[in-house]
Design an enzyme around this catalytic site. Structure first.
Site, mmCIF file in Angstrom:
data_model
loop_
_atom_site.group_PDB
_atom_site.id
_atom_site.type_symbol
_atom_site.label_atom_id
_atom_site.label_comp_id
_atom_site.label_asym_id
_atom_site.label_seq_id
_atom_site.Cartn_x
_atom_site.Cartn_y
_atom_site.Cartn_z
ATOM 1 N N CYS A 135 0.837 -1.202 0.000
ATOM 2 C CA CYS A 135 0.000 0.000 0.000
ATOM 3 C C CYS A 135 0.872 1.252 0.000
ATOM 4 O O CYS A 135 1.388 1.659 1.051
ATOM 5 C CB CYS A 135 -0.921 -0.018 1.223
ATOM 6 S SG CYS A 135 -1.954 1.438 1.344
ATOM 7 N N CYS A 149 -0.418 4.118 2.133
ATOM 8 C CA CYS A 149 -0.256 3.911 3.580
ATOM 9 C C CYS A 149 1.205 4.109 3.997
ATOM 10 O O CYS A 149 1.491 4.720 5.019
ATOM 11 C CB CYS A 149 -0.649 2.494 3.993
ATOM 12 S SG CYS A 149 -2.163 1.866 3.278
ATOM 13 N N ASP A 150 2.149 3.568 3.233
ATOM 14 C CA ASP A 150 3.528 3.455 3.700
ATOM 15 C C ASP A 150 4.534 4.332 2.954
ATOM 16 O O ASP A 150 5.700 4.405 3.345
ATOM 17 C CB ASP A 150 3.996 1.989 3.591
ATOM 18 C CG ASP A 150 3.132 1.058 4.431
ATOM 19 O OD1 ASP A 150 2.621 1.514 5.474
ATOM 20 O OD2 ASP A 150 2.957 -0.110 4.062
#
Ligand code: NAP
Length: 304
Positions: A131, A134-135
């Site tokens: 992701c 997300c990261d």
């Protein structure tokens, strides 16, 4: 007979459980593993959930669960083996027991497709990510790789190019399947290097990702590419094996449902990554859980 049976205990399922309790509906949540939180339990830091900057995925999942427990939810750990959703009474069969409900919320989530190469699983959360949104922020100024050639891989590469110093976009063929408009942007980006006809054979690194072993599918030559992160974007699979033939699924296998969560079957609602939607994130999953229960409440009122 429950008012609502929720299948799944990720952010969508837990939000549904909280809203079910708030609405004073008898609610059962069934989770497969004795651990709530869904996909985020493997995410070291969730940086985009409002109000909780830097919270760990496991911690956020635990907070959701603690909140639901404090509201008095009933939860069981069991694997659902089949469902009967068509009648007014819905049946959810687990390996131990059959549960009956007036409504069902499908919140079984999705699973990121893996590469299945050595090092991938061991270094997940230590440089291997599924992701970018997300990261990605953890790779500011670093060199990263994105694997895949679909829309998500192209979008991830463009997103990461704004954060990382260089993005290597590695695709197993010599043409992307992603949208032409995204391709144009990828080709125009100065810090994206496309590596065609190439597969990852190994993700290497002691405690964190340090390099990839690549193999050119045409020449069969192998090479080493030093990177700090690798974003695997080779597609996701909704966890809908149980529901095929019972609720309408799209061609990707997602449960067809809009924001309010109603599926093709009265009394059955879908929430979170499992449903057709634009953006699959914790915040959208949680909001889906709330919407699905709101819709279920309306449906229950229509029965009485
Ligand atoms: P996808 O379109 O299925 O693409 C997966 C990519 O990964 C393909 O390029 C595929 O290669 C490659 N791949 C699959 N298995 C692989 C493996 N084992 N090793 C290396 N490469 C592998 O998946 P997606 O990009 O996640 O998108 C999912 C769906 O959401 C698509 O329908 C997409 O159009 C849609 N979507 C739309 C938007 C948008 O409209 N803005 C944004 C995101 C996603 P091949 O090309 O060789 O098969």
């Amino acid at each position: 007979m429950y008012d609502i049976i929720i299948i799944g205990s990720g952010p969508a399922g837990l939000a549904a459980a909280i809203y079910g309790q708030r609405a004073r509906l008898s609610t059962l949540m069934i989770e497969k593993q004795p651990m709530s939180g869904g996909q985020i339990v493997n995410t070291p830091d969730v940086d985009n959930y409002p109000g909780l900057p830097g919270v760990g995925g496991f911690e956020l999942g635990s907070k959701f669960r603690a909140h639901a427990d404090a509201m008095g939810i009933e939860a069981v750990t069991a694997e659902v083996t089949s469902v009967e959703l068509s009648g007014e009474t819905k049946r959810v069969v687990t390996d131990e027991k059959t549960y009956e409900g007036k409504t069902v919320v499908i919140a079984t989530g999705a699973t990121h497709r893996k590469l299945g190469v050595p090092g991938e699983e061991r270094l997940t959360g230590a440089g291997v990510s599924y992701c970018a949104t997300c990261d990605g922020a953890f790779f500011r100024g670093k060199e990263v790789a994105v694997i895949g050639g679909g829309d998500v891989a192209l979008e991830d590469a463009l997103f990461l190019a704004r954060i990382s110093s260089r993005v290597y976009l590695i695709h197993r063929r010599d043409a992307f399947r992603g949208a032409k408009s995204l391709q144009e942007k990828v080709f125009a980006a100065e810090n994206i290097t496309v590596i065609w006809d190439t597969v990852v054979e190994e993700v290497r690194g002691e405690n964190r990702v340090e390099a990839l072993t690549l193999c050119n599918t045409v020449t069969k030559e192998t090479d080493s590419l030093p990177v700090s992160g690798v974003f695997v974007a080779v597609g996701i699979q909704p966890n809908t094996e149980l529901f095929g033939g019972q609720v309408e699924l799209d061609k990707g296998g997602y449960v067809c449902a809009k924001e309010e969560g109603a599926t093709s079957v009265p009394g059955v609602f879908a929430a979170g990554d499992v449903r057709t939607k634009m953006l699959r994130q914790v915040v959208t999953a949680a909001s889906d859980g709330a919407n699905a229960v709101f819709s279920a409440e309306h449906y229950l009122n229509s029965l009485s």
